[in-house]
Scaffold this active site. Structure first.
Site, mmCIF file in Angstrom:
data_model
loop_
_atom_site.group_PDB
_atom_site.id
_atom_site.type_symbol
_atom_site.label_atom_id
_atom_site.label_comp_id
_atom_site.label_asym_id
_atom_site.label_seq_id
_atom_site.Cartn_x
_atom_site.Cartn_y
_atom_site.Cartn_z
ATOM 1 N N CYS A 92 -41.961 99.956 1.349
ATOM 2 C CA CYS A 92 -42.841 99.247 0.415
ATOM 3 C C CYS A 92 -44.063 98.864 1.210
ATOM 4 O O CYS A 92 -43.958 98.233 2.263
ATOM 5 C CB CYS A 92 -42.124 98.000 -0.109
ATOM 6 S SG CYS A 92 -43.180 96.869 -1.035
ATOM 7 N N ASN A 93 -45.222 99.283 0.717
ATOM 8 C CA ASN A 93 -46.445 99.002 1.463
ATOM 9 C C ASN A 93 -46.751 97.518 1.548
ATOM 10 O O ASN A 93 -47.193 97.031 2.588
ATOM 11 C CB ASN A 93 -47.629 99.728 0.813
ATOM 12 C CG ASN A 93 -47.634 101.207 1.114
ATOM 13 O OD1 ASN A 93 -48.222 101.640 2.085
ATOM 14 N ND2 ASN A 93 -46.950 101.987 0.287
ATOM 15 N N THR A 94 -46.528 96.786 0.459
ATOM 16 C CA THR A 94 -46.829 95.354 0.472
ATOM 17 C C THR A 94 -45.931 94.635 1.471
ATOM 18 O O THR A 94 -46.396 93.790 2.254
ATOM 19 C CB THR A 94 -46.650 94.753 -0.929
ATOM 20 O OG1 THR A 94 -47.348 95.551 -1.890
ATOM 21 C CG2 THR A 94 -47.193 93.341 -0.990
ATOM 22 N N CYS B 13 -49.202 102.847 -1.715
ATOM 23 C CA CYS B 13 -48.177 102.169 -2.513
ATOM 24 C C CYS B 13 -47.186 103.256 -2.909
ATOM 25 O O CYS B 13 -47.596 104.333 -3.347
ATOM 26 C CB CYS B 13 -48.795 101.532 -3.750
ATOM 27 S SG CYS B 13 -47.570 100.878 -4.922
ATOM 28 N N THR B 14 -45.905 102.978 -2.737
ATOM 29 C CA THR B 14 -44.905 104.030 -2.964
ATOM 30 C C THR B 14 -44.765 104.412 -4.433
ATOM 31 O O THR B 14 -44.093 105.387 -4.757
ATOM 32 C CB THR B 14 -43.533 103.611 -2.396
ATOM 33 O OG1 THR B 14 -43.203 102.315 -2.895
ATOM 34 C CG2 THR B 14 -43.565 103.578 -0.886
ATOM 35 N N HIS B 15 -45.412 103.658 -5.326
ATOM 36 C CA HIS B 15 -45.405 104.056 -6.732
ATOM 37 C C HIS B 15 -46.433 105.149 -7.036
ATOM 38 O O HIS B 15 -46.315 105.858 -8.025
ATOM 39 C CB HIS B 15 -45.752 102.859 -7.634
ATOM 40 C CG HIS B 15 -44.611 101.952 -7.915
ATOM 41 N ND1 HIS B 15 -44.224 100.968 -7.051
ATOM 42 C CD2 HIS B 15 -43.779 101.862 -8.981
ATOM 43 C CE1 HIS B 15 -43.195 100.310 -7.576
ATOM 44 N NE2 HIS B 15 -42.912 100.828 -8.743
ATOM 45 N N ASP C 19 -37.092 98.453 -0.859
ATOM 46 C CA ASP C 19 -38.359 98.363 -1.580
ATOM 47 C C ASP C 19 -38.210 97.250 -2.604
ATOM 48 O O ASP C 19 -37.102 96.796 -2.887
ATOM 49 C CB ASP C 19 -38.662 99.697 -2.278
ATOM 50 C CG ASP C 19 -39.950 99.640 -3.091
ATOM 51 O OD1 ASP C 19 -40.937 99.067 -2.603
ATOM 52 O OD2 ASP C 19 -39.969 100.147 -4.228
ATOM 53 N N SER C 20 -39.317 96.830 -3.181
ATOM 54 C CA SER C 20 -39.266 95.826 -4.242
ATOM 55 C C SER C 20 -38.537 96.367 -5.477
ATOM 56 O O SER C 20 -38.029 95.598 -6.279
ATOM 57 C CB SER C 20 -40.675 95.408 -4.644
ATOM 58 O OG SER C 20 -41.392 96.524 -5.128
ATOM 59 N N TYR D 147 -43.821 93.116 -5.770
ATOM 60 C CA TYR D 147 -44.287 92.327 -4.634
ATOM 61 C C TYR D 147 -45.817 92.308 -4.556
ATOM 62 O O TYR D 147 -46.390 91.423 -3.936
ATOM 63 C CB TYR D 147 -43.758 92.925 -3.316
ATOM 64 C CG TYR D 147 -42.291 92.718 -3.018
ATOM 65 C CD1 TYR D 147 -41.451 92.008 -3.878
ATOM 66 C CD2 TYR D 147 -41.739 93.227 -1.843
ATOM 67 C CE1 TYR D 147 -40.102 91.833 -3.573
ATOM 68 C CE2 TYR D 147 -40.397 93.039 -1.534
ATOM 69 C CZ TYR D 147 -39.582 92.357 -2.406
ATOM 70 O OH TYR D 147 -38.254 92.179 -2.093
ATOM 71 N N GLY D 148 -46.452 93.311 -5.152
ATOM 72 C CA GLY D 148 -47.878 93.560 -4.920
ATOM 73 C C GLY D 148 -48.815 92.436 -5.300
ATOM 74 O O GLY D 148 -49.915 92.332 -4.769
ATOM 75 N N GLU E 278 -44.251 102.536 -13.544
ATOM 76 C CA GLU E 278 -42.931 102.032 -13.959
ATOM 77 C C GLU E 278 -42.660 102.351 -15.430
ATOM 78 O O GLU E 278 -41.530 102.595 -15.828
ATOM 79 C CB GLU E 278 -42.834 100.514 -13.750
ATOM 80 C CG GLU E 278 -42.906 100.094 -12.302
ATOM 81 C CD GLU E 278 -41.579 99.578 -11.748
ATOM 82 O OE1 GLU E 278 -40.669 99.304 -12.536
ATOM 83 O OE2 GLU E 278 -41.468 99.462 -10.514
#
Lengths: 281, 281
Positions: A78-80, A189-191, A15-16, A47-48, A157
């Protein structure tokens, strides 16, 4: 009858930054016998907001590092990165590559009752059209409303998960989805699972949230079974963690995402890896 | 008496992204005869949450690219990069290097009446202690209160400059500074001038804001004069713009920061530049 040895090579997950840990957690819960290697590209996060070209370059580099760890399957957590780089990764690598977009879209397609599906993600993920294309294929009748929510990543974050600020931000971003009367909302988005509570609250009881982590873990299990590449049933899966920026900072934020402390992440410098010049896999 | 030719080499300015454009603007207003080359490291933005080691590596690479453009002086138009990498840049480069921390701290030291100075910046800038050290030297009697405001950068980048969300975020971050009764507040991040209105509003009329852009431009003018390296008085300074990610995306956000449209930014890939292995001049 011989002892079943199993394939003890690890699963690679990148992931980023820390978001992909929600996917790693789901994979490890679903596949407790499997070893895993996680790479967070924290020196280049997020990355988004970055372009397809740059995200693809970073993704290939991350994959290159994980291939050097001898992985048997790669999860793009990571979706992006999935939205921009999955075809290139699948084309370049000789091992199976699983992204998070298709499993999330499939879960949404199955669950929607009224055919109105919402997708939220980074600017990159939404503008790539990856979810829109997947849903058009998996649920051709569905009406899809996609919305970029760029402030959700910094909120997650920073740990601003509840209270007035995340609520107002969510109200602003989610208004078009409420208006579209979606009954299913993909957290693209994994966040975003960290903000699940406020998102669910703003969306109201009429909308169910789809977190692609579990759906992705299921796809990983299927692929390993198809390939006969499962770990030995008696083995106890272990995970190793690598980051491209400071390991201490990562450990701090990561524990929020993984739901448990990270036992010793390790810093790696991958800036010189250029997998397009090498033959991996 | 001969014609004064002047030194027509450009001034180099770099930032992690668009924030440094506020400094570039001040430099160009103060020194209209000077040419300038701007580099925004948009493929790796933001720097504020990254480690000293990583920010230093990126800063050296940015400097390497600008040196290849034949610059006569380098402006580090990013507080985080200044806080972490200025000594290394000054040690490595053979041309003068001007950061934004010292000019901002000097301006605050001059302007404070009650000796209570506030500094806001990224997590990196605040934890580096760079402003605290500069103020301890320039205003030894001053009481300094520093506060990291990590969500201000994404708010500025996304253009959420007014309204309920930035106001609530500002109230949360600025509470300790109001409590400390600072009469002078350094905007220790080149993104923050975009949020000046809401910051001033929350701080109230008792606190003046210090934007280091103008103070930095003044230091640049002094250094060029000392070196006799000014551009010819009859020349009309031009600026060129480079970014490490997509030029289109940059142009969009950049116009908000520069207060005018960017005439054609150019994409460059500097990921292979490693200035520590080269001798730059």
């Amino acid at each position: 009858v011989g002892v079943q040895r199993g394939d003890d090579r690890p699963i690679g997950v990148f992931d980023s930054g820390v978001g992909g840990l929600t996917v790693l957690r789901a994979v490890r819960e679903r596949l407790p016998h499997e070893h895993a290697v996680y790479l967070g590209d924290t020196a280049r996060v997020p990355y988004g907001s970055k372009s397809a070209e740059v995200v693809t370059r970073y993704s290939l580099r991350n994959a290159g590092f994980l291939l050097e760890q001898g992985i048997k399957l790669l999860v793009v957590a990571c979706n992006t990165a999935t939205a921009f780089a999955l075809p290139e990764l699948q084309h370049t690598l000789k091992i199976p590559v699983v992204g998070v977009v298709e499993p999330g879209a499939a879960a949404a397609a199955q669950r929607t009752q009224n055919g109105r599906v919402g997708v939220i993600g980074t600017a990159g993920t939404v503008s790539s059209g990856a979810y829109q294309r997947a849903l058009a294929r998996l649920a051709p009748q569905a009406q899809v409303t996609a919305q970029a929510c760029p402030l959700f990543v910094p909120l997650a974050e920073e740990g601003w998960l509840t209270g007035e600020v995340p609520r107002r931000v969510a109200e602003t971003y989610l208004a078009p989805l409420i208006q579209a009367r979606v009954d299913t909302l993909v957290l693209g988005c994994t966040h975003y699972p960290l903000l699940k509570e406020v998102i669910a609250d703003v969306m109201g009881p009429g909308a169910q949230l789809v977190d692609s982590a579990e759906a992705t873990a299921e796809v990983v299990a299927q692929r390993l079974a198809e390939l006969g590449a499962q770990g030995a049933p008696e083995s106890q899966g272990a995970a190793r963690y690598f980051v491209t920026d400071s390991a201490e900072r990562f450990a701090e934020v990561a524990s929020r995402f993984l739901g448990a402390p990270i036992p010793g992440a390790q810093h790696v410098d991958i800036s010189s890896l250029d997998p397009r010049e090498r033959s991996y896999g």
